[in-house]
Design a protein around this motif. Structure first.
Motif, short mmCIF file in Angstrom:
data_model
loop_
_atom_site.label_atom_id
_atom_site.label_comp_id
_atom_site.label_asym_id
_atom_site.label_seq_id
_atom_site.Cartn_x
_atom_site.Cartn_y
_atom_site.Cartn_z
N TYR A 147 -11.37 17.34 7.58
CA TYR A 147 -11.28 18.19 6.29
C TYR A 147 -9.74 18.74 6.39
O TYR A 147 -9.26 19.75 7.34
N LEU A 148 -8.97 18.35 5.83
CA LEU A 148 -7.39 18.43 5.93
C LEU A 148 -7.70 20.15 4.26
O LEU A 148 -7.90 18.84 3.06
N VAL A 149 -6.54 20.57 4.22
CA VAL A 149 -6.42 21.73 2.83
C VAL A 149 -4.94 21.06 3.20
O VAL A 149 -3.86 20.99 3.35
N LEU A 150 -4.88 20.41 1.37
CA LEU A 150 -4.02 19.28 0.92
C LEU A 150 -3.00 20.78 0.10
O LEU A 150 -1.79 21.00 0.41
N GLU A 151 -3.70 21.52 -0.84
CA GLU A 151 -3.12 22.43 -0.92
C GLU A 151 -3.82 23.31 -1.34
O GLU A 151 -5.09 23.43 -1.72
N LEU A 152 -3.09 25.07 -1.63
CA LEU A 152 -3.94 25.97 -1.47
C LEU A 152 -3.20 26.53 -2.04
O LEU A 152 -1.85 27.22 -1.99
N LYS A 207 0.57 -1.15 0.24
CA LYS A 207 -0.02 -0.16 0.05
C LYS A 207 1.15 0.93 -0.15
O LYS A 207 1.91 1.30 0.49
N LYS A 208 0.92 1.53 -1.34
CA LYS A 208 1.51 3.38 -1.21
C LYS A 208 0.77 4.15 0.72
O LYS A 208 -0.09 4.97 0.41
N ILE A 209 1.80 4.95 0.67
CA ILE A 209 1.97 6.42 1.57
C ILE A 209 0.88 7.58 0.93
O ILE A 209 1.89 7.84 0.22
N ILE A 210 0.10 8.01 1.74
CA ILE A 210 -0.67 9.03 1.39
C ILE A 210 0.30 10.38 1.54
O ILE A 210 0.16 10.02 3.37
N ASP A 211 1.12 11.51 1.82
CA ASP A 211 1.24 12.33 2.35
C ASP A 211 -0.17 13.32 2.11
O ASP A 211 -0.71 14.17 1.99
N LYS A 212 -0.57 13.34 3.28
CA LYS A 212 -1.51 14.90 3.85
C LYS A 212 -1.29 15.63 4.90
O LYS A 212 -1.80 15.75 5.68
N THR A 213 0.24 16.16 4.82
CA THR A 213 0.17 17.52 4.96
C THR A 213 -0.70 18.86 5.24
O THR A 213 -0.25 18.76 3.62
N ILE A 214 -0.83 19.38 5.97
CA ILE A 214 -1.59 20.38 5.39
C ILE A 214 -0.76 21.21 5.03
O ILE A 214 0.11 21.80 5.29
N VAL A 215 -1.57 22.59 3.96
CA VAL A 215 -0.84 24.06 4.10
C VAL A 215 -0.51 24.02 5.61
O VAL A 215 -1.47 24.23 6.61
N THR A 216 0.52 25.30 5.69
CA THR A 216 0.83 25.61 7.14
C THR A 216 -0.30 27.28 6.67
O THR A 216 0.04 27.32 8.59
N GLU A 217 -0.79 27.30 6.07
CA GLU A 217 -1.60 29.08 6.19
C GLU A 217 -2.90 28.91 5.70
O GLU A 217 -2.38 28.57 4.39
N LEU A 218 -3.45 29.71 7.09
CA LEU A 218 -4.58 29.78 6.10
C LEU A 218 -5.89 30.31 6.67
O LEU A 218 -5.91 30.17 7.75
N ASP A 219 -5.78 31.53 5.74
CA ASP A 219 -7.29 32.86 6.50
C ASP A 219 -8.35 32.03 6.62
O ASP A 219 -9.46 32.53 5.12
N VAL A 237 -7.20 22.10 -2.70
CA VAL A 237 -6.92 20.39 -3.04
C VAL A 237 -7.36 19.71 -1.38
O VAL A 237 -6.79 20.44 -0.50
N ILE A 238 -8.97 19.21 -1.25
CA ILE A 238 -9.56 18.85 0.23
C ILE A 238 -8.95 17.42 0.13
O ILE A 238 -9.46 16.24 -0.48
N GLY A 239 -7.90 16.81 1.30
CA GLY A 239 -8.52 15.69 1.61
C GLY A 239 -9.28 15.31 3.07
O GLY A 239 -9.35 16.37 3.97
N SER A 240 -8.68 13.90 3.67
CA SER A 240 -9.46 13.34 4.85
C SER A 240 -8.32 12.41 5.36
O SER A 240 -7.61 12.12 4.72
N SER A 241 -8.55 12.30 6.74
CA SER A 241 -8.19 10.91 7.30
C SER A 241 -7.93 10.05 6.50
O SER A 241 -7.37 8.67 6.56
#
Length: 176
Positions: free
Chosen positions: A117-122, A23-35, A130-134
């Motif tokens: 609700y993970l904001v992965l890319e913005l 199983k491939k590892i998924i990178d769920k790192t979120i953006v560091t800033e969100l207004d 781009v939104i992901g989840s756990s």
């Protein structure tokens, strides 16, 4: 007894080395800033992974606004089957449990049960996200406009693939 020990040893070797997960590892790192105030408003669903609660929906939008209790109102809507089909709406709420990570929200459409609700890319101008989840089973591409340019589509597909998601599983949502 020797046969039993051989079988046990072989089983151990196979379990340890031969049957490792691919199983491939998924990178769920979120953006560091969100207004969040800039993020609020209407977003068009450009693409998503298939899941039962949006199955056969087109023309899907998500609208985020403040509630009086300080949480975020989430209003998702779309049309069943085709753009002239019956409208489907779901209202939920979102919260930011840790203000040091505003891009990691919790969303609920049913009572007290919340999902990530993970904001992965913005985009720096908040024009796409781009939104992901756990869970690896959920992924969305959102835009402030109902359509995106092919060059942006290719850029986002590259970002999604680099994170380990299978971009071939995306459903491209028909919009007006």
């Amino acid at each position: 007894m020797k046969s039993f020990i051989k079988i046990l040893s072989l089983s151990f070797i196979l379990a340890t080395f031969g049957c490792s997960s691919t199983k491939k590892i998924i990178d769920k790192t979120i953006v560091t800033e969100l207004d969040i105030d800039t993020y609020l408003g209407t977003w068009y669903e450009i693409a998503r992974f298939d899941h039962r609660f949006e199955r056969n929906l087109v023309g899907v939008t998500a609208n985020y606004s403040w509630r009086e209790d300080g949480k975020i109102k989430v209003l998702n809507s779309g049309y069943k089957g085709h753009l002239d089909g019956p409208k489907s709406m779901a209202e939920g709420k979102a919260k930011i449990p840790d203000t040091t990570q505003p891009a990691h929200l919790k969303v609920s459409f049913f009572w007290i049960f919340y999902s990530d609700y993970l904001v992965l890319e913005l985009d720096k101008d908040y024009q796409w996200a781009v939104i992901g989840s756990s869970s690896d089973n959920y992924l969305w591409i959102l835009s402030r406009t109902p359509h995106i340019e092919d060059s942006l589509k290719q850029e986002l597909l590259s970002k999604i693939s680099a994170r380990g998601y299978n971009s071939n599983e995306l459903i491209w949502v028909e919009q007006k």
